[in-house]
Each structure stands twice: as C-alpha cells, then as structure tokens.
Design an enzyme around this catalytic site. Structure first.
Site, PDB file in Angstrom:
ATOM      1  N   VAL A   1       0.803  -1.306   0.035  1.00 33.45           N
ATOM      2  CA  VAL A   1      -0.049   0.199   0.000  1.00 33.45           C
ATOM      3  C   VAL A   1       0.913   1.322  -0.067  1.00 33.45           C
ATOM      4  O   VAL A   1       1.648   1.411   0.781  1.00 33.45           O
ATOM      5  CB  VAL A   1      -0.890   0.158   1.364  1.00 33.45           C
ATOM      6  CG1 VAL A   1      -1.648   1.252   1.163  1.00 33.45           C
ATOM      7  CG2 VAL A   1      -1.690  -1.028   1.406  1.00 33.45           C
ATOM      8  N   CYS A   2       0.652   2.254  -0.822  1.00 36.73           N
ATOM      9  CA  CYS A   2       1.299   3.517  -0.979  1.00 36.73           C
ATOM     10  C   CYS A   2       0.236   4.521  -0.865  1.00 36.73           C
ATOM     11  O   CYS A   2      -0.919   4.244  -0.570  1.00 36.73           O
ATOM     12  CB  CYS A   2       2.358   3.462  -2.384  1.00 36.73           C
ATOM     13  SG  CYS A   2       1.166   3.626  -3.599  1.00 36.73           S
ATOM     14  N   LYS A   3       0.431   5.882  -1.339  1.00 35.73           N
ATOM     15  CA  LYS A   3      -0.544   6.778  -1.054  1.00 35.73           C
ATOM     16  C   LYS A   3      -1.683   6.816  -2.025  1.00 35.73           C
ATOM     17  O   LYS A   3      -2.747   6.839  -1.782  1.00 35.73           O
ATOM     18  CB  LYS A   3       0.237   8.263  -1.060  1.00 35.73           C
ATOM     19  CG  LYS A   3      -0.539   9.303  -0.748  1.00 35.73           C
ATOM     20  CD  LYS A   3       0.459  10.543  -0.380  1.00 35.73           C
ATOM     21  CE  LYS A   3      -0.717  11.740   0.008  1.00 35.73           C
ATOM     22  NZ  LYS A   3      -0.010  12.884   0.208  1.00 35.73           N
TER      23      LYS A   3
ATOM     24  N   MET B   1      -3.897   4.110  -0.282  1.00 36.62           N
ATOM     25  CA  MET B   1      -4.646   4.774   0.923  1.00 36.62           C
ATOM     26  C   MET B   1      -5.650   5.806   0.598  1.00 36.62           C
ATOM     27  O   MET B   1      -6.523   5.691   1.542  1.00 36.62           O
ATOM     28  CB  MET B   1      -3.715   5.357   2.004  1.00 36.62           C
ATOM     29  CG  MET B   1      -2.900   4.219   2.651  1.00 36.62           C
ATOM     30  SD  MET B   1      -4.079   3.130   3.861  1.00 36.62           S
ATOM     31  CE  MET B   1      -4.857   4.310   4.665  1.00 36.62           C
TER      32      MET B   1
END
Length: 140
Positions: free
Chosen positions: A98-100, A127
């Site tokens: 998971v990244c931004k 996210m």
C-alpha cells in the site's frame, strides 16, 4: 459537423490511422496493467480476513502515523532493501503493498516478487482509495 469529420478522415487517412493505432496501443497497455497483481480495497480486506495477508505500507513514517490500515507494517520504500529480511517469514503469505495513491506500490511489488515472495500484490488506489471507500484507519 459530422460531414466535416468525414471530410477530415478522407483528407488525412495516415493521420487518422496513426491516431487509431496509438489509441489502441494505449488502451491495451492500460487494460493489461490495470489488473496486473492489483487488488481492490474489498479484495484486500478479504485477503486479510481469510488468509491473514500482511499489509505492507510503504509510505514515510509521518504519513503512516497520520492514518494507516490496522495491523499494517510500515517499511518506507526508501528503506525496503535494508529491511527486506523483516518480511522473509511471509514469503508464502499474501503481502498487500500500500502506498499513498497506488502508483508507487507496483515497483515494490515487482521487487518483492523478484525476491521470492509468491503472492505480492498491490492495492489499487492506495490509502487514498481506502479512505475514499470509508474503510477504518488507525492513527498512532
């Protein structure tokens, strides 16, 4: 208006063919890469609940503290190479990166797969999508 379009196509067939070829290539590229190893937020939730998937949050420490998925492990993308050993026990477990925004996780997913992680997946939308879907976050 339609007459002008037909006239343009008749007068510029090479230009129209080139445009059609580029458009087709772009659509094929996008369709192939959109689903390559990516999961939706609901699929990620199911993997965590049913298969004890590990959520790997690759955002920096401050973003992680501002809000993250419950139980997520934070290893910033810049530190991944030096901290890869922390994930060795999860080689056969699904790992959801998971990244931004869901754009940086693809590189980490590829790196994990190269390192032998059988079920490395990226979460589409990151996210940002998780929060847009009103799913719970933890702040610490």
């Amino acid at each position: 208006m339609i007459d002008q379009l037909f006239e343009f196509v008749q007068n510029h067939p090479v230009l129209v063919a080139a445009f059609a070829a580029v458009l087709t290539a772009w659509l094929i590229y996008e369709l192939r890469n959109a689903n390559a190893g990516g999961v939706t937020t609901s699929e990620a939730t199911q993997l965590v609940n049913r298969e004890d998937a590990v959520v790997l949050d690759i955002r920096d420490k401050n973003d992680f503290k501002a809000g993250h998925i419950a139980g997520a492990r934070n290893i910033p993308q810049s530190n991944l190479d030096s901290r890869m050993a922390e994930l060795d026990k999860f080689k056969s477990t699904p790992i959801i990166v998971v990244c931004k925004h869901g754009q940086g996780s693809g590189a980490v997913q590829a790196k994990l797969k190269k390192a032998g992680f059988e079920r490395a997946l990226k979460m589409r939308g990151g996210m940002t999508q998780w929060q847009a879907d009103s799913l719970p976050i933890v702040k610490k």
